[in-house]
Write a protein that holds these residues in place. Structure first.
Motif, mmCIF file in Angstrom:
data_model
loop_
_atom_site.group_PDB
_atom_site.id
_atom_site.type_symbol
_atom_site.label_atom_id
_atom_site.label_comp_id
_atom_site.label_asym_id
_atom_site.label_seq_id
_atom_site.Cartn_x
_atom_site.Cartn_y
_atom_site.Cartn_z
ATOM 1 N N VAL A 174 38.408 -28.967 -30.026
ATOM 2 C CA VAL A 174 37.876 -30.271 -30.463
ATOM 3 C C VAL A 174 37.468 -30.188 -31.927
ATOM 4 C CG1 VAL A 174 36.101 -32.002 -30.047
ATOM 5 C CG2 VAL A 174 37.089 -30.798 -28.130
ATOM 6 N N ASP A 175 36.837 -29.075 -32.286
ATOM 7 C CA ASP A 175 36.440 -28.872 -33.683
ATOM 8 C C ASP A 175 37.633 -28.961 -34.619
ATOM 9 O OD1 ASP A 175 33.772 -28.658 -33.893
ATOM 10 O OD2 ASP A 175 33.680 -26.482 -33.656
ATOM 11 N N THR A 216 38.459 -32.756 -34.949
ATOM 12 C CA THR A 216 37.481 -33.649 -35.580
ATOM 13 C C THR A 216 37.034 -33.149 -36.947
ATOM 14 O OG1 THR A 216 35.640 -32.505 -34.546
ATOM 15 C CG2 THR A 216 36.539 -34.376 -33.373
ATOM 16 N N SER A 245 32.007 -33.144 -32.678
ATOM 17 C CA SER A 245 32.605 -32.395 -31.567
ATOM 18 C C SER A 245 31.619 -32.280 -30.418
ATOM 19 C CB SER A 245 32.994 -31.000 -32.016
ATOM 20 O OG SER A 245 33.836 -31.057 -33.101
#
Lengths: 285, 167
Positions: A70-71, A74, A80
């Motif tokens: 996710v990091d 985003t 995140s």
């Protein structure tokens, strides 16, 4: 003997006080118990200073990998952390429900019923992802969280200002039209989410059922592997798109800075003098 | 529209049931699993970062201390060398001084001894002179006989003075 019954919707296996109980609801009930068990195990067994083990350890590994994933999309750790519960839940549940189609007994364990003079087998196991009710639930959940996150992180005016642009502002009617298209696309995203997942998993189920019906030995094996892969990929696609939409919805369109373009106004054909000035472009060595 | 939905297997009752199920799962996962897991993960990462930072700090501090120790040692060595040099110089001057003093004393003693010897010799000489005078007087008295004492003594003294002068 009977023919293979293929139905687009989930098959009803019982009725409880006027409420239809379908095979997907049955599978959902099992999954419900499993997931809640995992959640409670994770809550009880997760420790900061001890090596994780068991189901909690598995979820720990998943959390670490998925949070980094996710990091990477985003590029903002705070975002995140806010998106993570939404997309991790979607990923986990979609993955588990996709993998149900690999459970032995799919399309073979069921109840015999007569439909229009023909006896057909109503299977007890059917992946929830092969049920449009479920895929719509998840896609509506995903898109609703996108809207809510967008409104919460940008503010109401800023968020809706993306869709409804006044025709007397800078790009004039084009801006308004693009905004309207964006607005409609929010609904089409919901539809495409639901039908993408449904289509893939339903097709996989039908494929497996047909292969099992035609040639029960060995022939379905490669397709089982294929469906294992498809199930994982679809879960990943669903959650990745959700992250992307969340990121897009929470990025203000004001702060989007366009990279400076090359200034051709002083350019000549040799590139000299004056040349092309690109302020932000990396210089060639 | 509703016909199409039915054909696709969409049923509002089922939809609501799945929605409720999913939302319950989401909430349970969110408040039990993800919260605990993410908190644990973040805390663990913070701890690891802290640990690595501390280790780095300790290493740089250690290097500094090593450097300081080297400096201090070098300074101490330099100082020690200086002190030894000074001590040596002092010892040298002290030695010279002592030697000088000893030489002086020896010289003085030698001079004193010479004086004593001189005095003794003079005394001895005087005594010898007297003794010789008396002996000569006795001898000449025996030879010359009855020469009075006064002129006899004068004669002897003259002879001695003459001998001394001729010496």
């Amino acid at each position: 003997m009977s023919m293979l019954e293929i139905s687009i919707g989930p098959e009803k296996i019982a009725e409880l006080a006027g409420f239809p109980i379908t095979n997907t609801l049955l599978v959902m009930a099992v999954l419900f118990v499993v997931v809640i068990g995992m959640a409670i195990s994770a809550k009880r067994k997760t420790r900061v200073d001890q090596p994780p083990k068991g189901i909690a350890g598995l979820l720990d590994v998943f959390t670490e990998i998925f949070l980094d994933y996710v990091d990477s999309i985003t590029n903002d750790h705070k975002k995140s952390l806010r998106f993570f519960p939404i997309v991790a839940t979607i990923f986990l549940i979609v993955l588990l429900s996709n993998l149900v189609e690999l459970v032995p007994g799919l399309g073979s364990i069921g109840i015999w019923e007569t439909h229009g003079g023909e006896t057909v087998l109503i299977p007890l196991i059917r992946s929830m992802s092969a049920d449009l009710n479920f895929t719509f639930v998840i896609s509506i959940f995903a898109m609703a969280s996108v809207q809510i996150m967008g409104m919460r992180m940008l503010g109401l005016g800023d968020y809706w200002g993306k869709f409804f642009v006044a025709p007397w502002k800078k790009p004039y009617f084009i801006g308004s039209f693009v905004g309207l298209l964006e607005f409609v696309s929010e609904f089409s995203k919901t539809l495409s989410f639901a039908f993408r997942l449904f289509g893939n998993i339903f097709a996989g189920e039908v494929l497996l059922a047909v292969m099992g019906f035609l040639s029960p030995f060995l022939a379905p094996l490669p397709f089982l592997f294929l469906e294992l892969f498809v199930g994982f990929v679809q879960a990943l696609v669903f959650s990745t798109l959700t992250i992307v939409f969340l990121t897009m919805a929470t990025t203000s369109h004001h702060e989007e800075e366009h990279p400076k373009r090359a200034d051709y106004s002083h350019a000549t054909f040799g590139g000299k003098p004056g040349g092309i000035q690109v302020s932000d472009a990396p210089k060639k060595a | 529209m509703s016909d199409m939905l039915t054909k696709l297997g969409i049923d509002w009752k089922l939809f609501i049931a799945q929605l409720v199920n999913f939302l319950i799962l989401f909430l349970v996962l969110r408040f039990f699993a993800w919260k605990a897991l993410v908190n644990a993960l973040e805390e663990r990462r913070a701890k690891i970062r802290q640990g690595v930072d501390d280790a780095n700090k300790a290493e740089t501090r250690l290097k500094e201390i090593e450097c300081e120790r080297g400096d201090v040692l070098a300074q101490a060595r330099q100082e020690a060398a200086k002190i030894i040099e000074q001590a040596e110089a002092k010892a040298q001057t002290l030695k010279e001084e002592k030697m000088r003093l000893a030489k002086n004393e020896i010289e003085q003693q030698v001079n004193e001894a010479k004086d004593v010897i001189k005095a003794e010799r003079a005394e001895a000489y005087a005594t010898l002179k007297q003794e010789a005078g008396r002996l000569i007087a006795a001898a000449t008295g025996k030879i010359v006989g009855e020469l009075d004492d006064k002129s006899q003594k004068k004669l002897i003294d003259d002879a001695i003075a003459e001998l001394e002068a001729g010496k």
